[in-house]
Design a protein around this motif. Sequence first.
Motif, PDB file in Angstrom:
ATOM      1  N   ARG A   1      11.336  20.237  11.714  1.00 15.62           N
ATOM      2  CA  ARG A   1      11.190  18.799  11.546  1.00 15.62           C
ATOM      3  C   ARG A   1      12.481  18.186  11.000  1.00 15.62           C
ATOM      4  O   ARG A   1      13.315  18.878  10.427  1.00 15.62           O
ATOM      5  CB  ARG A   1      10.004  18.470  10.629  1.00 15.62           C
ATOM      6  N   PHE A   2      12.612  16.897  11.196  1.00 15.52           N
ATOM      7  CA  PHE A   2      13.790  16.117  10.819  1.00 15.52           C
ATOM      8  C   PHE A   2      13.612  15.622   9.387  1.00 15.52           C
ATOM      9  O   PHE A   2      12.526  15.214   8.992  1.00 15.52           O
ATOM     10  CB  PHE A   2      13.918  14.941  11.786  1.00 15.52           C
ATOM     11  N   VAL A   3      14.716  15.636   8.606  1.00 18.16           N
ATOM     12  CA  VAL A   3      14.665  15.216   7.205  1.00 18.16           C
ATOM     13  C   VAL A   3      15.742  14.170   6.949  1.00 18.16           C
ATOM     14  O   VAL A   3      16.877  14.302   7.417  1.00 18.16           O
ATOM     15  CB  VAL A   3      14.887  16.408   6.255  1.00 18.16           C
ATOM     16  N   SER A   4      15.385  13.142   6.191  1.00 21.11           N
ATOM     17  CA  SER A   4      16.344  12.130   5.753  1.00 21.11           C
ATOM     18  C   SER A   4      16.369  12.100   4.234  1.00 21.11           C
ATOM     19  O   SER A   4      15.328  12.239   3.584  1.00 21.11           O
ATOM     20  CB  SER A   4      15.954  10.749   6.294  1.00 21.11           C
ATOM     21  N   GLY A   5      17.560  11.952   3.661  1.00 28.45           N
ATOM     22  CA  GLY A   5      17.669  11.906   2.210  1.00 28.45           C
ATOM     23  C   GLY A   5      19.105  11.754   1.769  1.00 28.45           C
ATOM     24  O   GLY A   5      19.934  11.159   2.461  1.00 28.45           O
TER      25      GLY A   5
ATOM     26  N   VAL B   1      18.420  15.747  -1.849  1.00 25.25           N
ATOM     27  CA  VAL B   1      17.230  15.027  -2.299  1.00 25.25           C
ATOM     28  C   VAL B   1      16.522  14.471  -1.072  1.00 25.25           C
ATOM     29  O   VAL B   1      17.091  13.663  -0.329  1.00 25.25           O
ATOM     30  CB  VAL B   1      17.594  13.885  -3.268  1.00 25.25           C
ATOM     31  N   VAL B   2      15.293  14.909  -0.851  1.00 30.72           N
ATOM     32  CA  VAL B   2      14.524  14.499   0.323  1.00 30.72           C
ATOM     33  C   VAL B   2      13.870  13.143   0.080  1.00 30.72           C
ATOM     34  O   VAL B   2      13.208  12.937  -0.938  1.00 30.72           O
ATOM     35  CB  VAL B   2      13.440  15.539   0.657  1.00 30.72           C
ATOM     36  N   LEU B   3      14.050  12.240   1.045  1.00 33.55           N
ATOM     37  CA  LEU B   3      13.276  11.001   1.057  1.00 33.55           C
ATOM     38  C   LEU B   3      12.036  11.138   1.929  1.00 33.55           C
ATOM     39  O   LEU B   3      10.937  10.783   1.521  1.00 33.55           O
ATOM     40  CB  LEU B   3      14.129   9.842   1.579  1.00 33.55           C
ATOM     41  N   ALA B   4      12.224  11.611   3.156  1.00 27.65           N
ATOM     42  CA  ALA B   4      11.100  11.711   4.083  1.00 27.65           C
ATOM     43  C   ALA B   4      11.406  12.748   5.149  1.00 27.65           C
ATOM     44  O   ALA B   4      12.573  13.011   5.462  1.00 27.65           O
ATOM     45  CB  ALA B   4      10.824  10.358   4.739  1.00 27.65           C
ATOM     46  N   SER B   5      10.355  13.324   5.724  1.00 25.82           N
ATOM     47  CA  SER B   5      10.497  14.270   6.820  1.00 25.82           C
ATOM     48  C   SER B   5       9.429  13.967   7.858  1.00 25.82           C
ATOM     49  O   SER B   5       8.353  13.465   7.539  1.00 25.82           O
ATOM     50  CB  SER B   5      10.369  15.712   6.322  1.00 25.82           C
ATOM     51  N   SER B   6       9.753  14.268   9.115  1.00 24.82           N
ATOM     52  CA  SER B   6       8.797  14.007  10.178  1.00 24.82           C
ATOM     53  C   SER B   6       9.191  14.800  11.415  1.00 24.82           C
ATOM     54  O   SER B   6      10.339  15.222  11.563  1.00 24.82           O
ATOM     55  CB  SER B   6       8.769  12.512  10.526  1.00 24.82           C
ATOM     56  N   ALA B   7       8.235  14.983  12.314  1.00 25.74           N
ATOM     57  CA  ALA B   7       8.537  15.617  13.589  1.00 25.74           C
ATOM     58  C   ALA B   7       9.439  14.734  14.440  1.00 25.74           C
ATOM     59  O   ALA B   7      10.122  15.222  15.334  1.00 25.74           O
ATOM     60  CB  ALA B   7       7.243  15.926  14.345  1.00 25.74           C
ATOM     61  N   THR B   8       9.460  13.411  14.169  1.00 24.13           N
ATOM     62  CA  THR B   8      10.305  12.482  14.904  1.00 24.13           C
ATOM     63  C   THR B   8      11.148  11.680  13.916  1.00 24.13           C
ATOM     64  O   THR B   8      10.632  11.187  12.909  1.00 24.13           O
ATOM     65  CB  THR B   8       9.474  11.520  15.763  1.00 24.13           C
TER      66      THR B   8
ATOM     67  N   GLN C   1       0.837  -1.192   0.000  1.00 23.54           N
ATOM     68  CA  GLN C   1       0.000   0.000   0.000  1.00 23.54           C
ATOM     69  C   GLN C   1       0.870   1.239   0.000  1.00 23.54           C
ATOM     70  O   GLN C   1       1.914   1.276   0.661  1.00 23.54           O
ATOM     71  CB  GLN C   1      -0.898   0.038   1.241  1.00 23.54           C
ATOM     72  N   GLU C   2       0.444   2.257  -0.757  1.00 23.54           N
ATOM     73  CA  GLU C   2       1.087   3.561  -0.693  1.00 23.54           C
ATOM     74  C   GLU C   2       0.251   4.469   0.201  1.00 23.54           C
ATOM     75  O   GLU C   2      -0.974   4.502   0.109  1.00 23.54           O
ATOM     76  CB  GLU C   2       1.219   4.181  -2.085  1.00 23.54           C
ATOM     77  N   LEU C   3       0.945   5.174   1.093  1.00 23.64           N
ATOM     78  CA  LEU C   3       0.267   6.072   2.025  1.00 23.64           C
ATOM     79  C   LEU C   3       0.880   7.456   1.934  1.00 23.64           C
ATOM     80  O   LEU C   3       2.075   7.605   1.662  1.00 23.64           O
ATOM     81  CB  LEU C   3       0.405   5.559   3.462  1.00 23.64           C
ATOM     82  N   LEU C   4       0.077   8.462   2.167  1.00 28.66           N
ATOM     83  CA  LEU C   4       0.545   9.837   2.204  1.00 28.66           C
ATOM     84  C   LEU C   4       0.717  10.233   3.665  1.00 28.66           C
ATOM     85  O   LEU C   4      -0.248  10.301   4.421  1.00 28.66           O
ATOM     86  CB  LEU C   4      -0.446  10.767   1.507  1.00 28.66           C
ATOM     87  N   ALA C   5       1.966  10.465   4.079  1.00 30.72           N
ATOM     88  CA  ALA C   5       2.251  10.803   5.464  1.00 30.72           C
ATOM     89  C   ALA C   5       1.782  12.218   5.776  1.00 30.72           C
ATOM     90  O   ALA C   5       1.473  13.012   4.880  1.00 30.72           O
ATOM     91  CB  ALA C   5       3.754  10.669   5.733  1.00 30.72           C
ATOM     92  N   ALA C   6       1.758  12.556   7.066  1.00 33.21           N
ATOM     93  CA  ALA C   6       1.324  13.887   7.485  1.00 33.21           C
ATOM     94  C   ALA C   6       2.204  14.973   6.884  1.00 33.21           C
ATOM     95  O   ALA C   6       1.750  16.098   6.657  1.00 33.21           O
ATOM     96  CB  ALA C   6       1.342  13.979   9.010  1.00 33.21           C
ATOM     97  N   SER C   7       3.477  14.645   6.603  1.00 34.05           N
ATOM     98  CA  SER C   7       4.407  15.611   6.026  1.00 34.05           C
ATOM     99  C   SER C   7       4.168  15.833   4.536  1.00 34.05           C
ATOM    100  O   SER C   7       4.761  16.731   3.942  1.00 34.05           O
ATOM    101  CB  SER C   7       5.833  15.118   6.239  1.00 34.05           C
TER     102      SER C   7
END
Length: 302
Positions: free
Chosen positions: A201-205, A247-254, A51-57
């Motif tokens: 927020r924290f970013v990984s990429g 290049v951003v993969l994902a971001s989140s408050a945690t 499943q593909e989901l759209l995160a809060a970010s």
Amino acid sequence: MRTLIIHRLTYVYDAPVSLGAHRLCLKPRGLGFQKLLEHQLSISPEPSQQQELLAASGDEIQRLNFLGTTDRLSFEARSCVETRPAPALRSCFSGEEPTLPFPQNGLNPDVQGALGGWLPNGQHEPSVVDLAQDALMGCNQMALSFLRQLIELIQDRVKYTQRHLGPAWPAGRTLRERIGSCRDLSMLMVACCRCVGLPARFVSGYQLSDPAPERYELHAWTEIYLPEAGWRGFDPSAGGEVCDRYVVLASSATPELTAAVSGTFSGPRGTKSQMTWTIEAEIENKTPSPGSTLIQVNQREG
């Protein structure tokens, strides 16, 4: 800048295991200053449900379920991404740059969660509050001046080092140890910004350095929400704003919600797993030439 990124991860188990639910953050962001032109994800063994989901970010994540047993799990994500520089920050403001703290009732409700428990009475790690207060000195409560001084102080007080295992440290520990990886420095910046009411927020990429290093790794940085400019990236490890080589993969408050792969498995008592991974990045020059850069490296998160 257009880049083809191939991210491979393989988990090998020393006995057949049943795979639990897995969560993937391997699909680069496809909005804002980053356009996702193509994305292909190969998984072995094939999941029974995907499943593909759209995160809060606003980032897309994948959720997987599996049937049966296996002694090996592998992923290959091939992504073609086009990035462009963001407008100069000062050009985004209709008047002077924003002042601190932002009035909470003036913030977009969508960014309230990125304050991460910020309270007017300052219930934070005392050392983090002290660092934030030091960064405020001499900046006349101006947001950009605060961010610039904060990054300078982080680089002065914490020595950057690679740390390949474990989650991001709490900000207070990073200050006590006076050493930290990119994810530790990023969470320190997040905590300091929240102390003064800046949503962060924290970013990984990926950071596609020029010139390319011998080994590329997953990278982490911070995004700050600035009225009239929106979410903008700052890298306390590199010492400034991010550019089109991020290049951003994902971001989140945690930070744990930005892990490239997270999941569980069950098997015989004492079953161990080993993970290996690589990243390849082919960067297309703006002027076509035979000199496109092909980089294959072992990937470790800094």
